[in-house]
Design a protein around this motif. Structure first.
Motif, PDB file in Angstrom:
ATOM      1  N   ALA A 168      17.689  10.950  97.697  1.00 50.81           N
ATOM      2  CA  ALA A 168      18.624  11.191  96.590  1.00 50.81           C
ATOM      3  C   ALA A 168      19.168  12.612  96.577  1.00 50.81           C
ATOM      4  O   ALA A 168      19.500  13.151  95.515  1.00 50.81           O
ATOM      5  CB  ALA A 168      17.985  10.851  95.241  1.00 50.81           C
ATOM      6  N   SER A 169      19.267  13.217  97.750  1.00 55.49           N
ATOM      7  CA  SER A 169      19.904  14.528  97.819  1.00 55.49           C
ATOM      8  C   SER A 169      21.392  14.374  97.558  1.00 55.49           C
ATOM      9  O   SER A 169      22.024  13.467  98.106  1.00 55.49           O
ATOM     10  CB  SER A 169      19.697  15.154  99.207  1.00 55.49           C
ATOM     11  N   PRO A 170      21.993  15.231  96.746  1.00 58.45           N
ATOM     12  CA  PRO A 170      23.432  15.113  96.504  1.00 58.45           C
ATOM     13  C   PRO A 170      24.270  15.300  97.759  1.00 58.45           C
ATOM     14  O   PRO A 170      25.438  14.913  97.785  1.00 58.45           O
ATOM     15  CB  PRO A 170      23.710  16.224  95.476  1.00 58.45           C
TER      16      PRO A 170
ATOM     17  N   GLY B 262      19.184  12.706  88.949  1.00 57.10           N
ATOM     18  CA  GLY B 262      19.155  14.158  88.960  1.00 57.10           C
ATOM     19  C   GLY B 262      19.008  14.647  90.378  1.00 57.10           C
ATOM     20  O   GLY B 262      19.055  13.856  91.327  1.00 57.10           O
ATOM     21  N   VAL B 263      18.830  15.951  90.540  1.00 59.45           N
ATOM     22  CA  VAL B 263      18.687  16.502  91.882  1.00 59.45           C
ATOM     23  C   VAL B 263      17.453  15.901  92.559  1.00 59.45           C
ATOM     24  O   VAL B 263      16.321  16.090  92.093  1.00 59.45           O
ATOM     25  CB  VAL B 263      18.568  18.039  91.828  1.00 59.45           C
ATOM     26  N   LYS B 264      17.692  15.128  93.590  1.00 59.44           N
ATOM     27  CA  LYS B 264      16.627  14.462  94.348  1.00 59.44           C
ATOM     28  C   LYS B 264      15.743  13.583  93.463  1.00 59.44           C
ATOM     29  O   LYS B 264      14.547  13.436  93.707  1.00 59.44           O
ATOM     30  CB  LYS B 264      15.791  15.489  95.118  1.00 59.44           C
ATOM     31  N   ARG B 265      16.353  12.980  92.428  1.00 59.32           N
ATOM     32  CA  ARG B 265      15.633  12.027  91.591  1.00 59.32           C
ATOM     33  C   ARG B 265      16.441  10.735  91.522  1.00 59.32           C
ATOM     34  O   ARG B 265      17.658  10.756  91.352  1.00 59.32           O
ATOM     35  CB  ARG B 265      15.428  12.569  90.172  1.00 59.32           C
TER      36      ARG B 265
ATOM     37  N   ALA C   7      28.628  18.213  95.543  1.00 57.37           N
ATOM     38  CA  ALA C   7      29.438  19.036  94.645  1.00 57.37           C
ATOM     39  C   ALA C   7      29.053  18.824  93.189  1.00 57.37           C
ATOM     40  O   ALA C   7      29.854  19.054  92.291  1.00 57.37           O
ATOM     41  CB  ALA C   7      30.919  18.737  94.848  1.00 57.37           C
ATOM     42  N   ALA C   8      27.829  18.361  92.965  1.00 53.48           N
ATOM     43  CA  ALA C   8      27.290  18.140  91.625  1.00 53.48           C
ATOM     44  C   ALA C   8      25.784  17.935  91.784  1.00 53.48           C
ATOM     45  O   ALA C   8      25.293  17.746  92.906  1.00 53.48           O
ATOM     46  CB  ALA C   8      27.947  16.924  90.963  1.00 53.48           C
ATOM     47  N   PRO C   9      25.020  17.959  90.694  1.00 49.88           N
ATOM     48  CA  PRO C   9      23.575  17.739  90.813  1.00 49.88           C
ATOM     49  C   PRO C   9      23.224  16.382  91.423  1.00 49.88           C
ATOM     50  O   PRO C   9      22.148  16.227  92.001  1.00 49.88           O
ATOM     51  CB  PRO C   9      23.080  17.845  89.367  1.00 49.88           C
TER      52      PRO C   9
END
Length: 295
Positions: free
Chosen positions: A111-113, A147-150, A207-209
């Protein structure tokens, strides 16, 4: 660190239920980097490489069911017509060696952006098949990134497959990086035309969380194409429409300054990618439409 190596899907689900903190590993293209640099030290690894069904896919009348571990190289080779946006994104993933190992399930699990598959999954409208010993549920890609990596997976769930609609119109993917290979995206953008529904979908990466859609831009372009009769005539949208679409795409981002680029540069680059992908996909739409109005 414990190492779990189930021989079947049922064994994998049982192991994940017993060891919910165990981290799945298949290609390992993201996870092993974190482990090798000592950025992550999980209690256990759950090796999924013996489960052959995760490397298989099924093509139906309207959808493709893509096993979580189908390598990017197989998507490029076999699913270019059905999943053109994802196939284009697959071309940009790292190196041939990594494309032979990595799969969409890994991108989703991490789940990395900045994952290359995310914009194409968002633009196509994918659904994730999440499974545990408790049963199976389908998660819309729009609801998957938290979320970031969630992500939205429960601790005992594994990704079994991704369900993607077969393309009914042109799709495009583009990203900006410091070089052409082995690079994490500074930003990325995916666009899919859906002429059967006369709508468009987008996906923004790095380009975003989280990976996100540019929903206001989608609504604007969908309305502009309908009001101008473009789906029937095949005429390209006016430059002012393309410019506004690009502006709205850039406005949908929420980037940061980091070592790969500034927030301002990412917004500017996304606008450029939006205009380019709109031009590419619409030209492809004109070429595939054989109606007299488009001659």
């Amino acid at each position: 660190m414990d190492f779990l190596r189930p021989a079947s899907w049922q064994e994998a689900l049982a192991a994940k239920a017993e060891y919910p903190t165990a981290v799945p590993i298949a290609g390992g293209t993201d996870l092993m980097v974190e482990i090798n640099f000592d950025h992550r030290r999980p209690d256990a690894l759950l090796d999924l490489n013996r489960i052959t069904e995760l490397r298989e896919w099924e093509t139906g009348r309207q959808t493709v069911r893509l096993g979580a571990s189908v390598p990017y190289s197989r998507i490029m080779e076999h699913l270019r017509a059905e999943l053109p946006g994802l196939a284009q994104a697959a071309h940009t993933v790292a190196s041939p060696q990594i494309r032979n190992r990595g799969g969409v399930g890994g991108n989703l699990g991490t789940a990395s952006p900045a994952g290359d598959a995310h914009p194409a999954l968002l633009a196509s409208g994918a659904r994730i098949e999440a499974v545990s010993v408790r049963g199976t549920r389908m998660i819309d890609v729009d609801d998957f990134y938290l979320g970031v990596k969630r992500n939205a997976l429960a601790p005992d769930e594994l990704i079994r497959a991704v369900h993607l609609p077969k393309a009914t119109g042109p799709q495009a993917f583009a990203k900006v990086g410091t070089r052409n290979a082995m690079v994490i995206a500074v930003c990325a953008f995916g666009l899919a035309l859906h002429p059967d529904r006369r709508t468009v979908r987008t996906g923004i990466g790095s380009a975003a969380p989280t990976p996100v859609r540019a929903r206001v831009a989608e609504d604007f372009l969908t309305a502009a194409l309908a009001d101008g009769g473009h789906w029937d005539s095949g005429r390209p949208p006016a430059p002012s429409v393309a410019a506004e679409f690009a502006r709205l795409v850039a406005g949908a981002a929420n980037p940061i300054d980091d070592v790969r680029g500034t927030a301002a540069y990412r917004r500017h680059a996304l606008g450029v990618l939006a205009r380019r992908t709109l031009g590419w996909t619409w030209q492809a739409y004109r070429e595939q439409d054989r109606s007299p109005a488009c001659a």
